[in-house]
Design a protein around this motif. Structure first.
Motif, PDB file in Angstrom:
ATOM      1  N   SER A   1      57.326  32.073  10.073  1.00 24.12           N
ATOM      2  CA  SER A   1      56.661  32.076  11.702  1.00 24.12           C
ATOM      3  C   SER A   1      56.524  31.232  12.816  1.00 24.12           C
ATOM      4  O   SER A   1      56.553  29.874  12.729  1.00 24.12           O
ATOM      5  CB  SER A   1      55.185  32.346  10.844  1.00 24.12           C
TER       6      SER A   1
ATOM      7  N   ARG B   1      54.120  31.721  15.071  1.00 24.47           N
ATOM      8  CA  ARG B   1      53.195  31.970  15.841  1.00 24.47           C
ATOM      9  C   ARG B   1      52.758  30.688  15.875  1.00 24.47           C
ATOM     10  O   ARG B   1      52.218  29.631  14.649  1.00 24.47           O
ATOM     11  CB  ARG B   1      52.818  33.250  14.584  1.00 24.47           C
TER      12      ARG B   1
ATOM     13  N   LEU C   1      49.238  32.108   9.394  1.00 24.27           N
ATOM     14  CA  LEU C   1      48.781  31.862   8.687  1.00 24.27           C
ATOM     15  C   LEU C   1      49.490  31.610   7.425  1.00 24.27           C
ATOM     16  O   LEU C   1      48.965  31.094   6.699  1.00 24.27           O
ATOM     17  CB  LEU C   1      48.509  33.617   7.905  1.00 24.27           C
ATOM     18  N   ASN C   2      50.937  31.392   7.573  1.00 26.38           N
ATOM     19  CA  ASN C   2      52.176  31.565   6.624  1.00 26.38           C
ATOM     20  C   ASN C   2      52.019  29.362   6.859  1.00 26.38           C
ATOM     21  O   ASN C   2      52.358  28.784   6.187  1.00 26.38           O
ATOM     22  CB  ASN C   2      53.073  32.087   6.686  1.00 26.38           C
TER      23      ASN C   2
ATOM     24  N   PRO D   1      55.784  35.744   6.264  1.00 26.16           N
ATOM     25  CA  PRO D   1      55.701  36.182   6.520  1.00 26.16           C
ATOM     26  C   PRO D   1      56.544  37.596   5.683  1.00 26.16           C
ATOM     27  O   PRO D   1      57.133  38.394   5.419  1.00 26.16           O
ATOM     28  CB  PRO D   1      55.118  37.141   8.154  1.00 26.16           C
TER      29      PRO D   1
ATOM     30  N   TYR E   1      57.460  41.638   7.182  1.00 22.67           N
ATOM     31  CA  TYR E   1      57.100  42.701   8.161  1.00 22.67           C
ATOM     32  C   TYR E   1      58.084  43.518   7.574  1.00 22.67           C
ATOM     33  O   TYR E   1      58.646  43.532   6.827  1.00 22.67           O
ATOM     34  CB  TYR E   1      58.215  41.934   9.505  1.00 22.67           C
ATOM     35  N   ASN E   2      57.297  44.696   8.065  1.00 22.07           N
ATOM     36  CA  ASN E   2      57.606  45.992   7.689  1.00 22.07           C
ATOM     37  C   ASN E   2      58.305  46.343   6.181  1.00 22.07           C
ATOM     38  O   ASN E   2      59.238  46.739   5.907  1.00 22.07           O
ATOM     39  CB  ASN E   2      58.262  46.839   8.924  1.00 22.07           C
TER      40      ASN E   2
ATOM     41  N   ALA F   1      51.674  34.767   3.178  1.00 26.09           N
ATOM     42  CA  ALA F   1      50.498  34.516   3.313  1.00 26.09           C
ATOM     43  C   ALA F   1      50.403  36.265   3.955  1.00 26.09           C
ATOM     44  O   ALA F   1      51.318  36.716   4.676  1.00 26.09           O
ATOM     45  CB  ALA F   1      50.006  34.008   3.667  1.00 26.09           C
TER      46      ALA F   1
ATOM     47  N   PRO G   1      47.127  39.456   6.260  1.00 29.64           N
ATOM     48  CA  PRO G   1      45.762  39.808   6.522  1.00 29.64           C
ATOM     49  C   PRO G   1      45.411  41.366   5.304  1.00 29.64           C
ATOM     50  O   PRO G   1      45.118  41.377   4.520  1.00 29.64           O
ATOM     51  CB  PRO G   1      45.582  40.095   7.711  1.00 29.64           C
TER      52      PRO G   1
END
Ligand SMILES: Cc1cc2nc3c(=O)[nH]c(=O)nc-3n(C[C@H](O)[C@H](O)[C@H](O)COP(=O)(O)O)c2cc1C
Length: 185
Positions: free
Chosen positions: A9, A11, A15-16, A79, A81-82, A115, A117
């Motif tokens: 990630s 970001r 969280l990851n 993460p 994604y979709n 990871a 949410p």
């Protein structure tokens, strides 16, 4: 045992990446030398066969391949994604797969973690992630760790609030070190 941990990630508050930080701590507690990588260091263009033909692998892909080779094993913390693999990670897998005569995924011991949410914790993405890695003959460890409700899962000290889950992670990392050691001879 040198282990590269790669949170997939970009970001800042990922969280990851938080899970990757905890994994580094737990691996070091088990005597491994762990490196927590930053995906920003592997910036690369979208895969383009013409670009490959004119210039070969981009620097970011070369660095990722070199970092993989400099370690005995990899923990990918990705993460979902979709329901699937984040584009940045799939793109990096594709570029590194173009190394010749062989590529850095081949025979690499890899543990998959995620990871999210959401309730499934990213496990659907991890199942998808096995496909390109195993397609490149990586040794993907059978157990996988998916952290659900990850935005609420961490205590202030970075540990998991759920002690049973934290123990499960510890045990899985211990099992992965044994698996990677056996493969590395
Ligand atoms: C494009 C996109 C698609 C997503 N799809 C899913 C999904 O399928 N399953 C899931 O659990 N979370 C999904 N999420 C939410 C991510 O799990 C969440 O944004 C997570 O925090 C991303 O990881 P990071 O914190 O390490 O950046 C998605 C997020 C984005 C931006």
């Amino acid at each position: 045992m040198k282990i590269l941990i790669l949170p997939a990630s970009l970001r800042k508050d990922s969280l990851n990446r938080r899970l990757g930080t905890l994994i580094r701590h737990e691996l070091e507690a088990r005597g491994a030398k762990a490196t927590l990588a930053d995906f920003h260091d592997y910036a690369m263009p979208l895969y383009d066969g013409d670009l490959e033909q004119s210039s070969g692998l981009p620097d970011g892909a070369k660095k990722l391949a070199a970092d993989l080779r400099a370690h005995d094993a990899l923990v990918l913390v990705s993460p979902e994604y979709n329901y699937s693999i984040p584009g940045v990670l799939k793109n990096a897998i594709d570029w590194v797969s173009r190394e010749r005569p062989t590529n850095a995924w081949k025979e690499r011991p890899i543990l998959l973690c995620s990871a999210s949410p959401a309730g499934p914790g990213g496990i659907r993405g991890l199942w998808q992630l096995r496909i390109p890695l195993e397609g490149n003959f990586a040794h993907v460890h059978s157990p996988m760790f998916a952290l659900s409700q990850a935005h609420e899962a961490f205590a202030d000290d970075g540990s998991l609030r759920d002690e049973k889950l934290h123990k499960m992670l510890r045990d899985m990392l211990g099992g992965f070190i044994a698996y990677a050691s056996a493969l590395n001879g």
